[in-house]
Each structure stands twice: as structure tokens, then as C-alpha cells.
Motif scaffolding. Sequence first.
Motif, PDB file in Angstrom:
ATOM      1  N   LEU A  29      71.407  54.319  43.756  1.00 24.49           N
ATOM      2  CA  LEU A  29      72.005  53.616  44.891  1.00 24.49           C
ATOM      3  C   LEU A  29      72.179  52.133  44.610  1.00 24.49           C
ATOM      4  O   LEU A  29      71.338  51.506  43.963  1.00 24.49           O
ATOM      5  N   LEU A  31      72.503  48.801  46.844  1.00 18.07           N
ATOM      6  CA  LEU A  31      72.313  48.326  48.209  1.00 18.07           C
ATOM      7  C   LEU A  31      72.597  46.837  48.283  1.00 18.07           C
ATOM      8  O   LEU A  31      72.264  46.080  47.368  1.00 18.07           O
ATOM      9  N   ALA A 118      85.590  53.698  55.542  1.00 20.84           N
ATOM     10  CA  ALA A 118      84.409  54.393  56.074  1.00 20.84           C
ATOM     11  C   ALA A 118      84.386  55.831  55.576  1.00 20.84           C
ATOM     12  O   ALA A 118      85.347  56.566  55.731  1.00 20.84           O
ATOM     13  N   TYR A 121      77.874  58.507  55.019  1.00 26.95           N
ATOM     14  CA  TYR A 121      76.800  57.991  54.177  1.00 26.95           C
ATOM     15  C   TYR A 121      76.082  59.149  53.493  1.00 26.95           C
ATOM     16  O   TYR A 121      75.943  60.224  54.091  1.00 26.95           O
ATOM     17  N   GLU A 123      72.969  61.314  52.678  1.00 28.96           N
ATOM     18  CA  GLU A 123      71.844  61.601  53.561  1.00 28.96           C
ATOM     19  C   GLU A 123      70.673  60.655  53.309  1.00 28.96           C
ATOM     20  O   GLU A 123      69.967  60.278  54.242  1.00 28.96           O
ATOM     21  N   VAL A 125      70.559  57.518  52.764  1.00 30.57           N
ATOM     22  CA  VAL A 125      70.665  56.203  53.400  1.00 30.57           C
ATOM     23  C   VAL A 125      71.205  56.257  54.827  1.00 30.57           C
ATOM     24  O   VAL A 125      71.373  55.221  55.459  1.00 30.57           O
ATOM     25  N   ASP A 126      71.446  57.454  55.324  1.00 28.84           N
ATOM     26  CA  ASP A 126      71.947  57.585  56.689  1.00 28.84           C
ATOM     27  C   ASP A 126      70.910  57.010  57.658  1.00 28.84           C
ATOM     28  O   ASP A 126      69.736  57.351  57.600  1.00 28.84           O
ATOM     29  N   CYS A 129      71.728  52.132  56.774  1.00 29.48           N
ATOM     30  CA  CYS A 129      72.843  51.339  56.249  1.00 29.48           C
ATOM     31  C   CYS A 129      73.816  51.038  57.377  1.00 29.48           C
ATOM     32  O   CYS A 129      74.002  51.843  58.286  1.00 29.48           O
ATOM     33  N   SER A 130      74.417  49.853  57.303  1.00 30.99           N
ATOM     34  CA  SER A 130      75.301  49.425  58.384  1.00 30.99           C
ATOM     35  C   SER A 130      76.731  49.170  57.919  1.00 30.99           C
ATOM     36  O   SER A 130      77.527  48.628  58.660  1.00 30.99           O
ATOM     37  N   GLN A 132      79.725  49.786  54.274  1.00 27.53           N
ATOM     38  CA  GLN A 132      79.984  50.093  52.879  1.00 27.53           C
ATOM     39  C   GLN A 132      80.948  49.053  52.331  1.00 27.53           C
ATOM     40  O   GLN A 132      81.914  48.687  53.002  1.00 27.53           O
ATOM     41  N   PHE A 141      76.158  49.981  49.547  1.00 28.22           N
ATOM     42  CA  PHE A 141      75.797  50.266  50.930  1.00 28.22           C
ATOM     43  C   PHE A 141      75.028  49.071  51.490  1.00 28.22           C
ATOM     44  O   PHE A 141      74.089  48.589  50.868  1.00 28.22           O
ATOM     45  N   GLU A 142      75.448  48.612  52.667  1.00 27.49           N
ATOM     46  CA  GLU A 142      74.778  47.479  53.306  1.00 27.49           C
ATOM     47  C   GLU A 142      73.456  47.960  53.901  1.00 27.49           C
ATOM     48  O   GLU A 142      73.437  48.803  54.793  1.00 27.49           O
TER      49      GLU A 142
END
Length: 165
Positions: A29, A31, A118, A121, A123, A125-126, A129-130, A132, A141-142
Motif C-alpha cells: 500500500l 498511503l 473514485a 477501496y 478492503e 483500507v476501507d 482512507c478519505s 485516492q 490512498f489518503e
Amino acid sequence: MEQQNITTASEAGPQDSYDLRHGFRVGFLQLLLQSQTRSELHRCERLCSIPDTPDWFVGFINHRGDAVPVYDLAASLGLGITDPKMGWLLLLDAQPATAAVLLQETPQGITNPDVADAAPYPELVDGICSGQYLYRNSIWFEFDHRAYFSRQKQRFIKTDSAIPA
């Protein structure tokens, strides 16, 4: 304790402004810290581990006289355990809300990431994260660190409730 400050925003003028963010890798990932996130980077030293806690909870550090909880982000996501002796601590937010994540590598500067289309996400990071972003042809991923820390606290509550009296 070796310390590096990570700035939260550029002080450049309007004509040469840019979006400087900080990103880090956890397993596969990528981030990205949310814009305007207060953060500090430290070498992982003088960590106080707590016996009989989950692998993803590393312990506490004394940061300027305050106890700060430290979480192994990779372990909490099921991506392996980070060796604290080789890791870095990324402290997020100001006291009294400061908490830290243990990282294998130092964060890197990400300049002017583009908002990505959009998509669902992964799974893993669901819920933490706010957004992408696209940077150098890869998705970042934010990381919503406040949602992550809240989720970790809830995991402790669930763990404590399962312990017989």
C-alpha cells in the motif's frame, strides 16, 4: 531521540504554490497523509511495550512528557510485523490527541498529487482512507489517521470485553 519535523503546508506565495504532501509505504500500500496534518518523524527508541497486548499495539513512548500510544500499521492491516529496532515513528496530531504509527521506511515528499477517479477501496483500507490520488502513475490512498486510531481503540474495547472476569 532523533527527530525530523515534517511540514504541514507550503509557505510559498500564490504564484508558485504547490501541494506538498507526505506519503509512505506499508506493504504493497501507498498511503498519503491528509493535507494540513501535523506530523513528526522519530527514530524508534525507548519504547515501552505492554505485555499481553496484540501484535499491532507496540506500546508507548514518552514524547515531551506525554505518553503516546504506538501502533504497528502493517501488523494491524495484516501485512506483517515491523521490527521496532529498525522502524520509524510517525507521530500525528498535537497533544492530547497525539498517537504514532510504526513504519519500516521514512515518508517521502509527494508534490501536487492529482485526485484519482473514485474506485472502491481495497478492503484493507476501507474506513481508514478519505481519498485516492494519482502520483507518478500509481495510486496513493489518503490515510485518515483519526479514523484509524479510533478503529484501533475499538479493537481494544472488543478485546477487553472478551476477557473473563
